[in-house]
Design a protein around this motif. Structure first.
Motif, short mmCIF file in Angstrom:
data_model
loop_
_atom_site.label_atom_id
_atom_site.label_comp_id
_atom_site.label_asym_id
_atom_site.label_seq_id
_atom_site.Cartn_x
_atom_site.Cartn_y
_atom_site.Cartn_z
N GLU A 1 0.96 -1.32 0.04
CA GLU A 1 -0.06 -0.08 -0.13
C GLU A 1 0.74 1.14 -0.23
O GLU A 1 0.57 2.39 -0.74
CB GLU A 1 -0.84 0.02 1.10
N LYS A 2 2.17 1.21 0.79
CA LYS A 2 2.92 2.50 0.86
C LYS A 2 3.45 2.43 -0.60
O LYS A 2 3.32 3.74 -1.12
CB LYS A 2 3.98 2.18 1.79
N ARG A 3 3.82 1.48 -1.23
CA ARG A 3 4.33 1.52 -2.59
C ARG A 3 3.43 2.33 -3.48
O ARG A 3 3.75 3.09 -4.41
CB ARG A 3 5.04 0.36 -3.04
N ALA A 4 1.96 1.79 -3.44
CA ALA A 4 0.97 2.22 -4.26
C ALA A 4 0.82 3.84 -4.05
O ALA A 4 0.61 4.53 -4.94
CB ALA A 4 -0.04 1.50 -4.12
N LEU A 5 0.84 4.16 -2.75
CA LEU A 5 0.54 5.55 -2.28
C LEU A 5 1.86 6.50 -3.06
O LEU A 5 1.64 7.56 -3.56
CB LEU A 5 0.57 5.82 -0.99
N ILE A 6 3.07 5.90 -2.73
CA ILE A 6 4.07 6.62 -3.48
C ILE A 6 4.03 6.82 -5.13
O ILE A 6 4.24 7.87 -5.59
CB ILE A 6 5.34 6.05 -2.83
N SER B 1 1.43 9.45 -5.67
CA SER B 1 2.04 10.86 -5.53
C SER B 1 3.00 11.19 -6.42
O SER B 1 2.95 12.06 -7.12
CB SER B 1 2.76 10.82 -4.18
N GLU B 2 3.79 10.19 -6.87
CA GLU B 2 4.84 10.24 -7.83
C GLU B 2 4.25 10.87 -9.35
O GLU B 2 4.38 11.80 -10.01
CB GLU B 2 5.67 9.30 -8.31
N GLY B 3 3.00 10.01 -9.67
CA GLY B 3 2.14 10.34 -10.72
C GLY B 3 1.61 11.74 -10.82
O GLY B 3 1.73 12.52 -11.87
N ARG B 4 1.00 12.15 -9.69
CA ARG B 4 0.50 13.26 -9.57
C ARG B 4 1.55 14.38 -9.49
O ARG B 4 1.38 15.39 -10.37
CB ARG B 4 -0.21 13.67 -7.94
N LYS B 5 2.86 14.15 -9.19
CA LYS B 5 3.65 15.26 -9.18
C LYS B 5 4.34 15.26 -10.59
O LYS B 5 4.50 16.57 -11.09
CB LYS B 5 5.04 14.79 -8.26
#
Length: 306
Positions: free
Chosen positions: A183-188, A191-195
């Motif tokens: 889940e942490k990797r998915a959130l990261i 966020s990287e995608g949004r960035k």
């Protein structure tokens, strides 16, 4: 009848003696021969003659690589976690004489030593490391066993862990940890995608602004160049017109034409005065029109002389 029985007995004795005398050793086998209770020789593959009732085949060894399943056992890690561990040991008899007399049961000795060595190696590692350091565990066990088994005429080739099974509670905790990590990797990743999306939008806006400013700059340059070209064209046209007027004045009858044109424009200018407003402005010497025209022509002639 007695002769037949005796003959049969003698035949049986001959067969027994022959069986005790001739020994055939199969390929990849080694037999240990004792003579009068002492080690005499190691029989290699092929046919061998031994002394009956004096020589005895005491031990038979297989020289092939032998897999040995090590029984499952409970090991305790450095962080006090129990692990159920089982494995497979591969060994080979290299010295049949030592394998016969070096240990009463070298297979049992290897099994017990592999278990104790495994417990010692696992006890030096934490739980997470036991799953990552399988090669280290296998190599450590092989090194320890190979040193001890040399006295037993046995070469330990490799050790492979079949399974590492922690308690159910640890399994559930590890599963929860893996889920949280995913889940942490998915959130990261999100966020990287949004960035990256924001970076792309900003970069696109910047490129659009640059392209727009470049377009406006080029349009202004083009407009200025067009205006300059138009002014230059008007100036060139005026210059050409002036040149043509000057040439016309120098020609025959040119001066008369200029006098006539000036007179017409003078009269026309006074005719338009009444159209500009309610007030009419006339010169004081309006009656002397010829004098005024002559004054205008004088100005023209001065310009010509210059």
């Amino acid at each position: 009848m007695d002769v037949t029985i005796v003959g049969a007995i003698l035949l049986v004795i001959v067969i027994v003696i022959a069986a005790q005398t001739i020994k055939i050793v199969p390929q990849q086998h080694a037999w240990v021969l004792e003579r009068l209770g002492r080690y005499h020789a190691t029989l290699t593959p092929g046919m061998t003659i031994v002394l009956p009732f004096i020589d005895r085949i005491a031990y038979k060894h297989i020289l092939k690589e032998i897999p040995l399943e090590v029984p499952s056992q409970v090991c305790i890690t450095r962080d006090n976690t129990q692990l159920q561990v089982d494995g497979v040991l591969y060994f080979q008899v290299t010295d049949p004489m030592k394998a016969s007399y070096g240990s009463s049961n070298f297979v049992f000795a290897i099994t017990q030593l592999s278990q104790t060595t495994l417990r010692s190696v696992i006890g030096k590692l934490e739980l997470d490391k036991t799953f990552e350091e399988r090669d280290f565990i296998n190599h450590s066990i092989v090194s320890s066993l190979d040193e001890a088994a040399a006295n037993w005429g046995v070469k330990v080739l490799r050790y492979e862990i079949k399974d590492l099974t922690p308690p159910k509670e640890i399994l559930h905790a590890m599963q929860a940890q893996i889920t949280a990590e995913r889940e942490k990797r998915a959130l990261i990743a999100a966020s990287e995608g949004r960035k990256q999306e924001q970076i792309n939008i900003a970069s696109g806006g910047r490129e659009a602004s640059i392209q727009k400013s470049e377009g406006e700059r080029q349009a202004a340059i083009n407009q200025a160049q067009g205006q300059a070209a138009a002014i230059l064209a008007v100036a060139e046209a005026n210059a050409q017109a002036i040149q043509k007027i000057a040439a016309a004045i120098q020609s025959t009858g040119g001066m008369e034409a200029v006098n006539l044109k000036v007179a017409e424009q003078y009269v026309s200018a006074f005719g338009n005065l009444a159209k500009q407003g309610n007030t009419l402005i006339v010169p004081g010497n309006l009656a002397d029109m010829g004098t005024m025209i002559a004054s205008a022509l004088t100005i023209v002639n001065r310009g010509k002389a210059v």
